[in-house]
Design a protein around this motif. Structure first.
Motif, PDB file in Angstrom:
ATOM      1  N   ARG A 108     -49.321 173.041 -70.196  1.00 53.28           N
ATOM      2  CA  ARG A 108     -50.697 173.116 -70.007  1.00 53.28           C
ATOM      3  C   ARG A 108     -50.686 174.197 -69.484  1.00 53.28           C
ATOM      4  O   ARG A 108     -51.059 174.985 -68.501  1.00 53.28           O
ATOM      5  N   THR A 109     -51.962 174.526 -70.672  1.00 57.40           N
ATOM      6  CA  THR A 109     -52.690 175.935 -70.198  1.00 57.40           C
ATOM      7  C   THR A 109     -54.202 175.525 -69.987  1.00 57.40           C
ATOM      8  O   THR A 109     -55.279 175.735 -70.445  1.00 57.40           O
ATOM      9  N   ARG A 110     -54.040 175.589 -68.597  1.00 52.51           N
ATOM     10  CA  ARG A 110     -55.737 175.060 -68.243  1.00 52.51           C
ATOM     11  C   ARG A 110     -55.372 175.429 -66.816  1.00 52.51           C
ATOM     12  O   ARG A 110     -54.619 175.031 -65.976  1.00 52.51           O
ATOM     13  N   GLY A 111     -56.584 175.543 -65.970  1.00 52.97           N
ATOM     14  CA  GLY A 111     -56.464 175.794 -64.960  1.00 52.97           C
ATOM     15  C   GLY A 111     -57.064 174.199 -63.450  1.00 52.97           C
ATOM     16  O   GLY A 111     -57.439 173.123 -64.183  1.00 52.97           O
ATOM     17  N   PRO A 120     -46.780 183.852 -70.274  1.00 55.85           N
ATOM     18  CA  PRO A 120     -47.630 184.029 -70.495  1.00 55.85           C
ATOM     19  C   PRO A 120     -48.944 182.710 -69.736  1.00 55.85           C
ATOM     20  O   PRO A 120     -50.087 182.918 -69.767  1.00 55.85           O
ATOM     21  N   HIS A 121     -47.770 181.508 -69.741  1.00 61.12           N
ATOM     22  CA  HIS A 121     -48.832 180.372 -69.297  1.00 61.12           C
ATOM     23  C   HIS A 121     -48.918 181.293 -67.973  1.00 61.12           C
ATOM     24  O   HIS A 121     -49.753 180.856 -66.817  1.00 61.12           O
ATOM     25  N   THR A 122     -47.993 181.764 -66.446  1.00 64.03           N
ATOM     26  CA  THR A 122     -48.059 182.575 -65.613  1.00 64.03           C
ATOM     27  C   THR A 122     -48.902 183.432 -65.937  1.00 64.03           C
ATOM     28  O   THR A 122     -50.178 183.815 -64.503  1.00 64.03           O
ATOM     29  N   GLU A 123     -48.999 184.531 -66.516  1.00 59.09           N
ATOM     30  CA  GLU A 123     -49.955 185.252 -66.629  1.00 59.09           C
ATOM     31  C   GLU A 123     -51.471 184.712 -66.736  1.00 59.09           C
ATOM     32  O   GLU A 123     -52.543 184.985 -65.951  1.00 59.09           O
ATOM     33  N   PHE A 124     -51.508 183.175 -67.572  1.00 62.25           N
ATOM     34  CA  PHE A 124     -52.820 183.147 -67.386  1.00 62.25           C
ATOM     35  C   PHE A 124     -53.424 182.292 -65.761  1.00 62.25           C
ATOM     36  O   PHE A 124     -54.413 182.436 -66.106  1.00 62.25           O
ATOM     37  N   ILE A 125     -52.865 181.315 -65.729  1.00 56.44           N
ATOM     38  CA  ILE A 125     -53.222 180.662 -64.513  1.00 56.44           C
ATOM     39  C   ILE A 125     -53.359 181.992 -62.970  1.00 56.44           C
ATOM     40  O   ILE A 125     -54.242 181.784 -62.978  1.00 56.44           O
ATOM     41  N   ASN A 126     -52.356 182.766 -62.906  1.00 56.29           N
ATOM     42  CA  ASN A 126     -52.911 183.537 -62.381  1.00 56.29           C
ATOM     43  C   ASN A 126     -53.822 184.914 -61.945  1.00 56.29           C
ATOM     44  O   ASN A 126     -54.595 184.465 -61.430  1.00 56.29           O
ATOM     45  N   ALA A 127     -54.457 184.398 -64.031  1.00 56.96           N
ATOM     46  CA  ALA A 127     -55.852 185.782 -64.292  1.00 56.96           C
ATOM     47  C   ALA A 127     -56.543 184.560 -63.482  1.00 56.96           C
ATOM     48  O   ALA A 127     -57.671 184.961 -63.341  1.00 56.96           O
ATOM     49  N   LEU A 128     -56.944 183.500 -63.405  1.00 60.45           N
ATOM     50  CA  LEU A 128     -57.774 182.342 -63.213  1.00 60.45           C
ATOM     51  C   LEU A 128     -57.846 183.011 -61.132  1.00 60.45           C
ATOM     52  O   LEU A 128     -59.492 183.337 -61.008  1.00 60.45           O
ATOM     53  N   PHE A 129     -57.375 183.305 -60.832  1.00 61.08           N
ATOM     54  CA  PHE A 129     -57.504 183.009 -59.905  1.00 61.08           C
ATOM     55  C   PHE A 129     -57.416 184.563 -59.012  1.00 61.08           C
ATOM     56  O   PHE A 129     -58.087 184.845 -57.876  1.00 61.08           O
ATOM     57  N   LEU A 161     -57.730 169.718 -79.775  1.00 63.57           N
ATOM     58  CA  LEU A 161     -56.337 168.593 -80.009  1.00 63.57           C
ATOM     59  C   LEU A 161     -55.489 169.211 -80.691  1.00 63.57           C
ATOM     60  O   LEU A 161     -54.150 169.073 -80.402  1.00 63.57           O
ATOM     61  N   TYR A 162     -55.713 169.467 -81.715  1.00 59.65           N
ATOM     62  CA  TYR A 162     -54.304 169.993 -82.191  1.00 59.65           C
ATOM     63  C   TYR A 162     -53.871 171.170 -81.894  1.00 59.65           C
ATOM     64  O   TYR A 162     -52.707 171.396 -81.422  1.00 59.65           O
ATOM     65  N   GLN A 163     -55.112 172.223 -81.306  1.00 56.58           N
ATOM     66  CA  GLN A 163     -54.093 173.545 -80.707  1.00 56.58           C
ATOM     67  C   GLN A 163     -53.542 172.748 -78.860  1.00 56.58           C
ATOM     68  O   GLN A 163     -52.359 173.493 -78.692  1.00 56.58           O
ATOM     69  N   VAL A 164     -53.805 171.797 -78.994  1.00 60.12           N
ATOM     70  CA  VAL A 164     -53.204 171.740 -77.862  1.00 60.12           C
ATOM     71  C   VAL A 164     -52.147 171.120 -77.980  1.00 60.12           C
ATOM     72  O   VAL A 164     -50.473 171.490 -76.898  1.00 60.12           O
ATOM     73  N   ARG A 221     -41.713 160.684 -47.987  1.00 62.60           N
ATOM     74  CA  ARG A 221     -41.235 161.179 -49.835  1.00 62.60           C
ATOM     75  C   ARG A 221     -42.619 161.095 -49.739  1.00 62.60           C
ATOM     76  O   ARG A 221     -43.667 160.873 -49.593  1.00 62.60           O
ATOM     77  N   TYR A 222     -42.851 161.841 -51.182  1.00 57.99           N
ATOM     78  CA  TYR A 222     -44.170 162.135 -51.807  1.00 57.99           C
ATOM     79  C   TYR A 222     -44.211 162.385 -53.394  1.00 57.99           C
ATOM     80  O   TYR A 222     -42.672 162.482 -53.576  1.00 57.99           O
ATOM     81  N   ILE A 223     -45.412 162.078 -53.672  1.00 61.27           N
ATOM     82  CA  ILE A 223     -44.936 163.442 -54.978  1.00 61.27           C
ATOM     83  C   ILE A 223     -46.631 163.170 -55.596  1.00 61.27           C
ATOM     84  O   ILE A 223     -47.428 163.406 -55.008  1.00 61.27           O
ATOM     85  N   VAL A 224     -46.324 164.336 -56.146  1.00 62.24           N
ATOM     86  CA  VAL A 224     -47.630 165.524 -56.794  1.00 62.24           C
ATOM     87  C   VAL A 224     -48.105 164.597 -58.481  1.00 62.24           C
ATOM     88  O   VAL A 224     -46.986 164.273 -59.489  1.00 62.24           O
ATOM     89  N   VAL A 225     -49.495 164.316 -58.090  1.00 60.79           N
ATOM     90  CA  VAL A 225     -49.557 163.721 -59.749  1.00 60.79           C
ATOM     91  C   VAL A 225     -50.789 164.300 -60.677  1.00 60.79           C
ATOM     92  O   VAL A 225     -51.022 165.106 -60.219  1.00 60.79           O
ATOM     93  N   SER A 226     -51.030 163.487 -61.319  1.00 65.71           N
ATOM     94  CA  SER A 226     -52.072 163.767 -62.222  1.00 65.71           C
ATOM     95  C   SER A 226     -52.462 165.482 -62.596  1.00 65.71           C
ATOM     96  O   SER A 226     -51.209 165.639 -62.921  1.00 65.71           O
ATOM     97  N   GLY A 227     -52.989 166.312 -62.762  1.00 64.52           N
ATOM     98  CA  GLY A 227     -53.306 167.509 -63.834  1.00 64.52           C
ATOM     99  C   GLY A 227     -52.639 168.197 -63.793  1.00 64.52           C
ATOM    100  O   GLY A 227     -51.439 169.232 -64.391  1.00 64.52           O
ATOM    101  N   PHE A 228     -51.276 168.778 -61.788  1.00 64.94           N
ATOM    102  CA  PHE A 228     -50.775 169.474 -62.231  1.00 64.94           C
ATOM    103  C   PHE A 228     -49.322 169.394 -62.030  1.00 64.94           C
ATOM    104  O   PHE A 228     -48.960 170.517 -62.696  1.00 64.94           O
ATOM    105  N   PHE A 229     -48.874 168.117 -62.550  1.00 61.54           N
ATOM    106  CA  PHE A 229     -47.704 167.771 -63.423  1.00 61.54           C
ATOM    107  C   PHE A 229     -47.471 168.260 -64.653  1.00 61.54           C
ATOM    108  O   PHE A 229     -47.174 168.809 -65.274  1.00 61.54           O
ATOM    109  N   ALA A 230     -48.817 168.246 -64.935  1.00 61.66           N
ATOM    110  CA  ALA A 230     -49.500 168.886 -66.835  1.00 61.66           C
ATOM    111  C   ALA A 230     -49.168 169.712 -66.864  1.00 61.66           C
ATOM    112  O   ALA A 230     -48.588 171.063 -67.740  1.00 61.66           O
ATOM    113  N   ILE A 231     -49.794 170.898 -65.925  1.00 61.80           N
ATOM    114  CA  ILE A 231     -50.063 172.428 -66.330  1.00 61.80           C
ATOM    115  C   ILE A 231     -48.758 172.296 -65.750  1.00 61.80           C
ATOM    116  O   ILE A 231     -47.865 174.011 -65.907  1.00 61.80           O
TER     117      ILE A 231
END
Lengths: 185, 66
Positions: A41-44, B28-37, B8-11, A27-37
């Motif tokens: 969530r738009t962040r790397g 758009p999310h996939t394009e954003f993530i892939n662009a980083l890599f 925070l409003y933007q989030v 058993r495993y879980i993925v936690v933290s940032g990648f769950f949000a992404i």
């Protein structure tokens, strides 16, 4: 699991390929940032955090071998016995795909009651489009708001609260925050 | 302080979009993530062509620059 979403990004593919292997063994879980992404969530991020149940050395060697056979490499240490020692010492180890520096999967063994609870309450989330076990939403939010607390983590929590509004249970979050204060702070 | 609040409003705005458009946010999310890599790979290629680039890359990512 029905998929709402077909576009997979590099993190999705990396995570699903890795978790499919782990899932065959424990058993495993993925936690933290990648769950949000994975929830939009738009962040790397450079790494994905995974907690797996504590297994025996023999079982771990099987997992290590299976990962290696599937082109995943443990960055350090590069042998299963030493990697197991790291994990039992409550340290993490990191895997990447062969010949790729990024992304990384950071693995830890479950180390206390909170981790065990997270494994026992794990969920899959249709919105992510991924066949991956994640920590329960209320636990994820509690960790970000009570333990991690960086601006990035608080924004992740905000995002999760909006996206999964119907799943939020404030009483549960409160109890988990109490556990975090008792066991981790 | 205002900048932080606006962020925070933007989030929140984007989170609402994800919630209300469960089949639209991913592209758009996939394009954003892939662009980083992609950027990471492009930068690696450029850095490795510069004098001392290989050593810098090894400092950043250990022994895996080959």
């Amino acid at each position: 699991m029905d998929r709402l979403i077909d576009d997979r990004n590099i993190l999705d593919l990396f995570c699903e390929d890795f978790c499919n292997i782990i899932n065959k063994h424990c058993r495993y879980i993925v936690v933290s940032g990648f769950f949000a992404i994975a929830s939009g969530r738009t962040r790397g991020t450079e790494d994905i955090d995974l907690i797996m149940e504590k297994v025996s050395l023999d079982k771990f060697k099987e997992i290590f071998l299976d990962l290696t056979k599937n082109d995943f490499v443990c960055m350090h240490p590069n042998n299963p016995e030493e990697a197991y020692e790291y994990l039992t010492d409550k340290c993490s180890i990191r895997f990447t795909r062969k010949e790729k520096e990024l992304p990384e999967m950071e693995i830890k063994f479950a180390k206390d009651l909170l981790d065990e609870m997270q494994l026992n309450t794990r969920e899959k989330y249709e919105l992510t489009g991924l066949d991956v076990w994640f920590s329960n939403i209320n636990t994820g939010i509690a960790f970000k708001e009570e333990l991690l607390k960086s601006p990035k983590d608080l924004e992740d929590a905000k995002h999760l609260r909006v996206v999964y509004a119907e799943k939020i249970n404030e009483d549960e979050i409160k109890i988990i925050k109490q556990m975090i204060r008792k066991l981790r702070l | 302080m205002n900048e932080r609040k606006e962020h925070l409003y933007q989030v929140e705005r984007w989170a609402l979009f994800v919630r209300e458009h469960p089949t639209e946010w991913k592209k758009p999310h996939t394009e954003f993530i892939n662009a980083l890599f992609d950027k990471h790979e492009q930068f690696k290629e450029r850095l490795l062509k510069t004098p001392g680039g290989k050593e810098k890359w090894e400092k950043l990512y250990g022994h895996k620059s080959e």
